[in-house]
Each structure stands twice: as structure tokens, then as C-alpha cells.
Design a protein around this motif. Structure first.
Motif, PDB file in Angstrom:
ATOM      1  N   UNK A  59     -12.171  41.968 -49.218  1.00 13.20           N
ATOM      2  CA  UNK A  59     -11.202  42.832 -50.080  1.00 13.20           C
ATOM      3  C   UNK A  59      -9.629  42.040 -49.671  1.00 13.20           C
ATOM      4  N   UNK A  60      -9.735  41.002 -48.789  1.00 11.42           N
ATOM      5  CA  UNK A  60      -8.434  40.354 -48.469  1.00 11.42           C
ATOM      6  C   UNK A  60      -8.456  38.788 -49.088  1.00 11.42           C
ATOM      7  N   UNK A  61      -7.315  38.412 -49.571  1.00 16.83           N
ATOM      8  CA  UNK A  61      -7.231  37.017 -49.853  1.00 16.83           C
ATOM      9  C   UNK A  61      -7.321  36.110 -48.578  1.00 16.83           C
ATOM     10  N   UNK A  62      -7.527  34.818 -48.527  1.00 18.19           N
ATOM     11  CA  UNK A  62      -7.930  33.809 -47.465  1.00 18.19           C
ATOM     12  C   UNK A  62      -6.905  34.069 -46.370  1.00 18.19           C
ATOM     13  N   UNK A  63      -5.552  34.065 -46.706  1.00 14.27           N
ATOM     14  CA  UNK A  63      -4.835  34.326 -45.404  1.00 14.27           C
ATOM     15  C   UNK A  63      -4.625  35.706 -44.626  1.00 14.27           C
ATOM     16  N   UNK A  64      -5.166  36.643 -45.479  1.00 13.72           N
ATOM     17  CA  UNK A  64      -5.333  38.085 -44.872  1.00 13.72           C
ATOM     18  C   UNK A  64      -6.530  37.872 -43.850  1.00 13.72           C
ATOM     19  N   UNK A  65      -7.446  37.650 -44.603  1.00 10.21           N
ATOM     20  CA  UNK A  65      -8.817  37.211 -43.622  1.00 10.21           C
ATOM     21  C   UNK A  65      -8.489  36.761 -42.246  1.00 10.21           C
ATOM     22  N   UNK A  66      -8.047  35.312 -42.302  1.00  5.92           N
ATOM     23  CA  UNK A  66      -7.264  34.735 -41.153  1.00  5.92           C
ATOM     24  C   UNK A  66      -6.686  35.569 -40.064  1.00  5.92           C
ATOM     25  N   UNK A  67      -5.591  36.282 -41.071  1.00  2.45           N
ATOM     26  CA  UNK A  67      -4.736  37.216 -40.169  1.00  2.45           C
ATOM     27  C   UNK A  67      -5.451  38.272 -39.412  1.00  2.45           C
ATOM     28  N   UNK A  68      -6.202  39.056 -40.000  1.00  7.14           N
ATOM     29  CA  UNK A  68      -7.097  40.157 -39.687  1.00  7.14           C
ATOM     30  C   UNK A  68      -7.941  39.709 -38.485  1.00  7.14           C
ATOM     31  N   UNK A  69      -8.560  38.612 -38.445  1.00  7.38           N
ATOM     32  CA  UNK A  69      -9.601  37.976 -37.428  1.00  7.38           C
ATOM     33  C   UNK A  69      -8.640  37.561 -36.208  1.00  7.38           C
ATOM     34  N   UNK A  70      -7.313  37.073 -36.443  1.00  5.54           N
ATOM     35  CA  UNK A  70      -6.637  36.754 -35.319  1.00  5.54           C
ATOM     36  C   UNK A  70      -6.125  38.050 -34.640  1.00  5.54           C
ATOM     37  N   UNK A  71      -6.024  39.013 -35.249  1.00  5.95           N
ATOM     38  CA  UNK A  71      -5.466  40.222 -34.700  1.00  5.95           C
ATOM     39  C   UNK A  71      -6.696  40.920 -33.955  1.00  5.95           C
ATOM     40  N   UNK A  72      -7.849  40.875 -34.590  1.00 10.88           N
ATOM     41  CA  UNK A  72      -9.103  41.329 -34.053  1.00 10.88           C
ATOM     42  C   UNK A  72      -9.525  40.682 -32.875  1.00 10.88           C
ATOM     43  N   UNK A  73      -9.172  39.289 -32.612  1.00 12.61           N
ATOM     44  CA  UNK A  73      -9.559  38.784 -31.287  1.00 12.61           C
ATOM     45  C   UNK A  73      -8.427  39.274 -30.207  1.00 12.61           C
ATOM     46  N   UNK A  74      -7.435  39.859 -30.551  1.00 10.93           N
ATOM     47  CA  UNK A  74      -6.555  40.216 -29.507  1.00 10.93           C
ATOM     48  C   UNK A  74      -6.364  41.651 -29.288  1.00 10.93           C
ATOM     49  N   UNK A  75      -7.205  42.242 -30.218  1.00  8.53           N
ATOM     50  CA  UNK A  75      -6.772  43.920 -30.234  1.00  8.53           C
ATOM     51  C   UNK A  75      -8.324  44.679 -30.557  1.00  8.53           C
ATOM     52  N   UNK A  76      -8.639  45.441 -29.759  1.00  7.25           N
ATOM     53  CA  UNK A  76     -10.027  46.191 -30.131  1.00  7.25           C
ATOM     54  C   UNK A  76      -9.425  47.081 -31.201  1.00  7.25           C
ATOM     55  N   UNK A  77     -10.377  47.166 -32.306  1.00  3.79           N
ATOM     56  CA  UNK A  77     -10.307  47.883 -33.572  1.00  3.79           C
ATOM     57  C   UNK A  77     -11.510  48.381 -34.454  1.00  3.79           C
ATOM     58  N   UNK A  78     -11.833  49.373 -34.650  1.00  5.89           N
ATOM     59  CA  UNK A  78     -12.877  49.622 -35.571  1.00  5.89           C
ATOM     60  C   UNK A  78     -12.853  49.217 -36.821  1.00  5.89           C
ATOM     61  N   UNK A  79     -13.964  49.066 -37.598  1.00  3.04           N
ATOM     62  CA  UNK A  79     -14.021  48.444 -38.952  1.00  3.04           C
ATOM     63  C   UNK A  79     -13.316  48.829 -39.875  1.00  3.04           C
ATOM     64  N   UNK A  80     -12.794  50.214 -39.693  1.00  5.11           N
ATOM     65  CA  UNK A  80     -11.750  50.546 -40.824  1.00  5.11           C
ATOM     66  C   UNK A  80     -10.273  50.741 -40.256  1.00  5.11           C
ATOM     67  N   UNK A  81     -10.190  50.416 -38.997  1.00  8.39           N
ATOM     68  CA  UNK A  81      -8.890  50.426 -38.380  1.00  8.39           C
ATOM     69  C   UNK A  81      -7.738  49.538 -38.914  1.00  8.39           C
ATOM     70  N   UNK A  82      -7.836  48.403 -39.433  1.00  6.81           N
ATOM     71  CA  UNK A  82      -6.872  47.750 -39.862  1.00  6.81           C
ATOM     72  C   UNK A  82      -6.718  47.443 -41.296  1.00  6.81           C
ATOM     73  N   UNK A  83      -5.566  47.205 -41.711  1.00  2.41           N
ATOM     74  CA  UNK A  83      -5.165  46.768 -42.960  1.00  2.41           C
ATOM     75  C   UNK A  83      -4.354  45.794 -43.187  1.00  2.41           C
ATOM     76  N   UNK A  84      -4.358  44.964 -44.289  1.00  2.00           N
ATOM     77  CA  UNK A  84      -3.565  43.611 -44.115  1.00  2.00           C
ATOM     78  C   UNK A  84      -2.576  43.816 -45.412  1.00  2.00           C
TER      79      UNK A  84
END
Length: 118
Positions: free
Chosen positions: A40-65
Motif C-alpha cells: 500500500x506504500x510507494x517505494x520510499x514509504x516501503x523503505x522507510x517503514x522497513x528502516x523503522x521496523x529494524x529499530x522498533x518493535x511493532x505489530x503488522x498494523x501498528x505503523x503507517x507511512x
């Protein structure tokens, strides 16, 4: 692999990693190994979400971009937020799928994840 209904996409997974991704999804989690992003995110949003997930514990529906600004902003449902600085590198053209004409490719890399204050 695309996991529904979340839309998380994975690549280059073996059998074991595929099973682990499905089991994690069943628990409402996101497996980082092989994660390509959320469809559901564009390429930049996908990279950004993964970068945050690598640092923060979050469930599948916890993050939005939020991709509306100059930098993508990833928000956690608990109110935390991060701005993610990205770099872009042009790579050699290649076909996006079998039999398709070659297209220019831009690789995005998360350079920094900066917490935002509320």
C-alpha cells in the motif's frame, strides 16, 4: 510472496523462511527477513517503514507511512513518529518482469531514522 490481507511482500525466501513469515503474520507480526515492503506504500514509504521496523518493535498494523512531505514519516499507533532520510542511486536498466522492455532502476536506501517529537 505477498501476505494478505496486510499486503506485506517478501522475496528470496526459502521454505523455512516462508513458513516463518506466514506464522509471524498469523501472530500479527512482521518478519524482517526477506521483507520487501507493504504494497500500500510507494517505494520510499516501503523503505522507510522497513528502516523503522529494524529499530522498533511493532505489530503488522501498528505503523503507517505519510509520504506527502519531502521525507517519508512513519507513525506508530502509540503516537511515536520518525522521519526517514533516503538516498537514491540509479542502477543499470533491467526488465521489470519476464519479456518486458528494460527500464531504469532507482535503488532507495534509508540513511537515517530520526525520531520526531510530538
Amino acid at each position: 510472496m505477498i501476505l494478505l490481507p496486510t499486503g506485506y511482500t517478501y522475496g528470496r525466501l526459502g521454505t523455512r523462511q516462508s513458513v516463518e513469515a506466514v506464522l509471524a503474520a498469523g501472530r500479527g507480526e512482521v518478519q524482517l527477513e526477506g521483507l520487501r515492503g507493504r504494497s500500500c506504500w510507494e517505494s520510499a514509504g516501503q523503505v522507510a517503514e522497513i528502516a523503522v521496523r529494524e529499530q522498533v518493535s511493532a505489530g503488522a498494523s501498528d505503523l503507517t507511512v505519510d509520504e506527502s512531505g519531502t521525507l517519508p514519516v512513519v507513525r506508530h499507533r502509540d503516537g511515536r513518529a520518525w522521519a526517514v532520510e533516503l538516498s537514491r542511486t540509479e542502477l543499470a536498466a533491467r526488465p521489470p518482469s519476464c519479456g518486458a522492455a528494460s527500464k531504469a532502476v532507482v535503488a532507495l536506501v534509508a540513511e537515517s531514522v530520526r525520531p520526531l517529537t510530538a
